[in-house]
Design a protein around this motif. Sequence first.
Motif, PDB file in Angstrom:
ATOM      1  N   TYR A  41       0.854  -1.183   0.000  1.00 19.15           N
ATOM      2  CA  TYR A  41       0.000   0.000   0.000  1.00 19.15           C
ATOM      3  C   TYR A  41       0.883   1.223   0.000  1.00 19.15           C
ATOM      4  CZ  TYR A  41      -3.728  -3.212   1.375  1.00 19.15           C
ATOM      5  OH  TYR A  41      -4.627  -4.240   1.415  1.00 19.15           O
ATOM      6  N   SER A  42       0.272   2.373  -0.220  1.00 21.55           N
ATOM      7  CA  SER A  42       1.047   3.616  -0.188  1.00 21.55           C
ATOM      8  C   SER A  42       0.334   4.630   0.697  1.00 21.55           C
ATOM      9  CB  SER A  42       1.211   4.179  -1.603  1.00 21.55           C
ATOM     10  OG  SER A  42       0.007   4.782  -2.042  1.00 21.55           O
ATOM     11  N   GLN A  43       0.964   5.769   0.844  1.00 26.24           N
ATOM     12  CA  GLN A  43       0.347   6.838   1.624  1.00 26.24           C
ATOM     13  C   GLN A  43      -0.967   7.286   0.994  1.00 26.24           C
ATOM     14  OE1 GLN A  43       3.195   7.133  -0.067  1.00 26.24           O
ATOM     15  NE2 GLN A  43       3.190   9.020  -1.263  1.00 26.24           N
ATOM     16  N   ASP A  44      -1.178   6.964  -0.257  1.00 24.35           N
ATOM     17  CA  ASP A  44      -2.436   7.315  -0.928  1.00 24.35           C
ATOM     18  C   ASP A  44      -3.624   6.568  -0.316  1.00 24.35           C
ATOM     19  OD1 ASP A  44      -1.076   9.000  -2.726  1.00 24.35           O
ATOM     20  OD2 ASP A  44      -0.674   7.309  -4.059  1.00 24.35           O
ATOM     21  N   ASN A  45      -3.382   5.417   0.289  1.00 24.89           N
ATOM     22  CA  ASN A  45      -4.452   4.640   0.909  1.00 24.89           C
ATOM     23  C   ASN A  45      -4.878   5.197   2.263  1.00 24.89           C
ATOM     24  OD1 ASN A  45      -2.590   2.415  -0.635  1.00 24.89           O
ATOM     25  ND2 ASN A  45      -4.771   2.024  -0.870  1.00 24.89           N
ATOM     26  N   LEU A  46      -4.024   5.954   2.904  1.00 25.56           N
ATOM     27  CA  LEU A  46      -4.303   6.439   4.256  1.00 25.56           C
ATOM     28  C   LEU A  46      -5.555   7.310   4.313  1.00 25.56           C
ATOM     29  CD1 LEU A  46      -3.462   6.617   7.210  1.00 25.56           C
ATOM     30  CD2 LEU A  46      -2.029   8.573   6.583  1.00 25.56           C
ATOM     31  N   PHE A  47      -5.694   8.243   3.396  1.00 20.25           N
ATOM     32  CA  PHE A  47      -6.823   9.181   3.396  1.00 20.25           C
ATOM     33  C   PHE A  47      -8.162   8.436   3.363  1.00 20.25           C
ATOM     34  CE2 PHE A  47      -9.835  11.842   0.942  1.00 20.25           C
ATOM     35  CZ  PHE A  47      -9.957  12.903   1.829  1.00 20.25           C
ATOM     36  N   ASP A  48      -8.326   7.551   2.399  1.00 19.89           N
ATOM     37  CA  ASP A  48      -9.600   6.842   2.252  1.00 19.89           C
ATOM     38  C   ASP A  48      -9.825   5.838   3.387  1.00 19.89           C
ATOM     39  OD1 ASP A  48     -10.706   7.859  -0.350  1.00 19.89           O
ATOM     40  OD2 ASP A  48      -8.710   7.241  -0.987  1.00 19.89           O
ATOM     41  N   THR A  49      -8.761   5.246   3.903  1.00 24.31           N
ATOM     42  CA  THR A  49      -8.902   4.327   5.030  1.00 24.31           C
ATOM     43  C   THR A  49      -9.390   5.067   6.272  1.00 24.31           C
ATOM     44  OG1 THR A  49      -7.169   2.898   4.133  1.00 24.31           O
ATOM     45  CG2 THR A  49      -7.697   2.639   6.472  1.00 24.31           C
TER      46      THR A  49
ATOM     47  N   LYS B  85     -13.689   3.849  -2.024  1.00 22.30           N
ATOM     48  CA  LYS B  85     -13.627   2.590  -1.274  1.00 22.30           C
ATOM     49  C   LYS B  85     -12.558   1.641  -1.803  1.00 22.30           C
ATOM     50  CE  LYS B  85     -17.450   0.389  -3.709  1.00 22.30           C
ATOM     51  NZ  LYS B  85     -18.800  -0.148  -3.585  1.00 22.30           N
ATOM     52  N   LYS B  86     -12.179   1.777  -3.062  1.00 18.60           N
ATOM     53  CA  LYS B  86     -11.121   0.922  -3.613  1.00 18.60           C
ATOM     54  C   LYS B  86      -9.749   1.245  -3.003  1.00 18.60           C
ATOM     55  CE  LYS B  86     -13.385   0.022  -7.974  1.00 18.60           C
ATOM     56  NZ  LYS B  86     -13.359   0.174  -9.426  1.00 18.60           N
ATOM     57  N   MET B  87      -9.616   2.442  -2.451  1.00 15.17           N
ATOM     58  CA  MET B  87      -8.359   2.845  -1.819  1.00 15.17           C
ATOM     59  C   MET B  87      -8.355   2.592  -0.319  1.00 15.17           C
ATOM     60  SD  MET B  87      -6.346   3.893  -4.191  1.00 15.17           S
ATOM     61  CE  MET B  87      -5.110   4.878  -3.388  1.00 15.17           C
ATOM     62  N   ASP B  88      -9.480   2.196   0.236  1.00 13.43           N
ATOM     63  CA  ASP B  88      -9.633   1.938   1.666  1.00 13.43           C
ATOM     64  C   ASP B  88      -9.112   0.542   1.981  1.00 13.43           C
ATOM     65  OD1 ASP B  88     -10.505   1.387   4.248  1.00 13.43           O
ATOM     66  OD2 ASP B  88     -12.483   2.252   3.958  1.00 13.43           O
ATOM     67  N   ILE B  89      -8.060   0.460   2.765  1.00 20.19           N
ATOM     68  CA  ILE B  89      -7.427  -0.816   3.100  1.00 20.19           C
ATOM     69  C   ILE B  89      -8.401  -1.752   3.817  1.00 20.19           C
ATOM     70  CG2 ILE B  89      -5.633  -1.858   4.568  1.00 20.19           C
ATOM     71  CD1 ILE B  89      -3.965   0.665   4.030  1.00 20.19           C
ATOM     72  N   LEU B  90      -9.322  -1.206   4.590  1.00 16.43           N
ATOM     73  CA  LEU B  90     -10.214  -2.017   5.406  1.00 16.43           C
ATOM     74  C   LEU B  90     -11.543  -2.347   4.727  1.00 16.43           C
ATOM     75  CD1 LEU B  90      -9.638  -0.165   8.769  1.00 16.43           C
ATOM     76  CD2 LEU B  90      -8.536  -2.251   7.948  1.00 16.43           C
ATOM     77  N   HIS B  91     -11.792  -1.790   3.575  1.00 10.70           N
ATOM     78  CA  HIS B  91     -13.077  -2.016   2.894  1.00 10.70           C
ATOM     79  C   HIS B  91     -13.131  -3.426   2.323  1.00 10.70           C
ATOM     80  CE1 HIS B  91     -16.181  -1.839  -0.222  1.00 10.70           C
ATOM     81  NE2 HIS B  91     -16.745  -0.972   0.594  1.00 10.70           N
TER      82      HIS B  91
END
Length: 64
Positions: A34-42, A56-62
């Motif tokens: 993952y990258s820092q780009d995932n942090l915002f949506d997560t 939601k595709k960038m959300d690690i927990l989705h």
Amino acid sequence: PDAQTHIGSLMWFNDKMTQEIDINKLKKDKNKRYSQDNLFDTLLGIFDVKTKVYNKKMDILHDD
């Protein structure tokens, strides 16, 4: 530089959160990159923020 963009991360959840997220998904994806780009949506997903910018595709927990 790689030292600034390739870093480890840690997620720590209380008992209530572990009931709301899919722990098996996290275990399955633990080696996924993952990258820092995932942090915002997560974070938006964790705090249940309703906004058009949430992806939601960038959300690690989705759940997929």
